[in-house]
Design a protein around this motif. Sequence first.
Motif, PDB file in Angstrom:
ATOM      1  N   LEU A   1       6.748  -8.828   3.676  1.00 56.51           N
ATOM      2  CA  LEU A   1       5.700  -7.838   3.399  1.00 56.51           C
ATOM      3  C   LEU A   1       5.690  -6.717   4.433  1.00 56.51           C
ATOM      4  O   LEU A   1       5.466  -5.553   4.088  1.00 56.51           O
ATOM      5  N   GLU A   2       5.951  -7.057   5.692  1.00 62.47           N
ATOM      6  CA  GLU A   2       6.019  -6.017   6.725  1.00 62.47           C
ATOM      7  C   GLU A   2       7.183  -5.062   6.449  1.00 62.47           C
ATOM      8  O   GLU A   2       7.041  -3.847   6.586  1.00 62.47           O
ATOM      9  N   LYS A   3       8.313  -5.631   6.046  1.00 61.89           N
ATOM     10  CA  LYS A   3       9.477  -4.807   5.715  1.00 61.89           C
ATOM     11  C   LYS A   3       9.171  -3.896   4.531  1.00 61.89           C
ATOM     12  O   LYS A   3       9.496  -2.703   4.537  1.00 61.89           O
ATOM     13  N   GLU A   4       8.538  -4.459   3.512  1.00 61.81           N
ATOM     14  CA  GLU A   4       8.153  -3.672   2.333  1.00 61.81           C
ATOM     15  C   GLU A   4       7.164  -2.576   2.712  1.00 61.81           C
ATOM     16  O   GLU A   4       7.250  -1.448   2.226  1.00 61.81           O
ATOM     17  N   ASN A   5       6.237  -2.886   3.616  1.00 61.90           N
ATOM     18  CA  ASN A   5       5.254  -1.907   4.060  1.00 61.90           C
ATOM     19  C   ASN A   5       5.931  -0.730   4.765  1.00 61.90           C
ATOM     20  O   ASN A   5       5.598   0.435   4.508  1.00 61.90           O
ATOM     21  N   VAL A   6       6.905  -1.034   5.625  1.00 61.12           N
ATOM     22  CA  VAL A   6       7.647   0.034   6.311  1.00 61.12           C
ATOM     23  C   VAL A   6       8.368   0.897   5.291  1.00 61.12           C
ATOM     24  O   VAL A   6       8.346   2.137   5.374  1.00 61.12           O
ATOM     25  N   ARG A   7       9.004   0.265   4.310  1.00 58.91           N
ATOM     26  CA  ARG A   7       9.721   1.019   3.276  1.00 58.91           C
ATOM     27  C   ARG A   7       8.780   1.915   2.488  1.00 58.91           C
ATOM     28  O   ARG A   7       9.064   3.096   2.246  1.00 58.91           O
ATOM     29  N   LEU A   8       7.615   1.359   2.115  1.00 53.85           N
ATOM     30  CA  LEU A   8       6.642   2.144   1.345  1.00 53.85           C
ATOM     31  C   LEU A   8       6.089   3.305   2.164  1.00 53.85           C
ATOM     32  O   LEU A   8       5.906   4.409   1.640  1.00 53.85           O
ATOM     33  N   GLN A   9       5.842   3.073   3.444  1.00 53.84           N
ATOM     34  CA  GLN A   9       5.356   4.162   4.294  1.00 53.84           C
ATOM     35  C   GLN A   9       6.401   5.267   4.407  1.00 53.84           C
ATOM     36  O   GLN A   9       6.072   6.458   4.360  1.00 53.84           O
TER      37      GLN A   9
ATOM     38  N   LYS B   1       5.244 -18.973   5.079  1.00 50.45           N
ATOM     39  CA  LYS B   1       4.267 -17.928   5.404  1.00 50.45           C
ATOM     40  C   LYS B   1       4.890 -16.884   6.322  1.00 50.45           C
ATOM     41  O   LYS B   1       4.729 -15.672   6.098  1.00 50.45           O
ATOM     42  N   VAL B   2       5.615 -17.335   7.333  1.00 52.18           N
ATOM     43  CA  VAL B   2       6.274 -16.403   8.256  1.00 52.18           C
ATOM     44  C   VAL B   2       7.281 -15.539   7.502  1.00 52.18           C
ATOM     45  O   VAL B   2       7.342 -14.318   7.702  1.00 52.18           O
ATOM     46  N   ALA B   3       8.050 -16.162   6.610  1.00 55.97           N
ATOM     47  CA  ALA B   3       9.039 -15.405   5.828  1.00 55.97           C
ATOM     48  C   ALA B   3       8.346 -14.379   4.933  1.00 55.97           C
ATOM     49  O   ALA B   3       8.805 -13.236   4.811  1.00 55.97           O
TER      50      ALA B   3
END
Length: 85
Positions: A46-54, A39-41
């Motif tokens: 997902l946080e990394k992907e969110n930053v990239r998408l933003q 879950k942590v991974a």
Amino acid sequence: MDEIKLLRARVGELEQRVEHLRVSRRVLMNLLEKVEREKVALVRSLEKENVRLQRDNKRFAKWIFSKNREIVELQDKMESSVQKA
């Protein structure tokens, strides 16, 4: 005498059940830890992907704004050339 044998047998059964419960508890705790690590991974991913998408979204918005500005400038040029003619 028979009663003592029965009680000892019962104690033996109960000790076995307790040992099985301990093993089951260890297995469940290991599974829980594994799920928590996954879950942590996943959250990190997902946080990394969110930053990239933003970042990509911001870049795309700037590009659209730039193209919109070019369109407005071209429209102004067209209107001014029509008025001169």
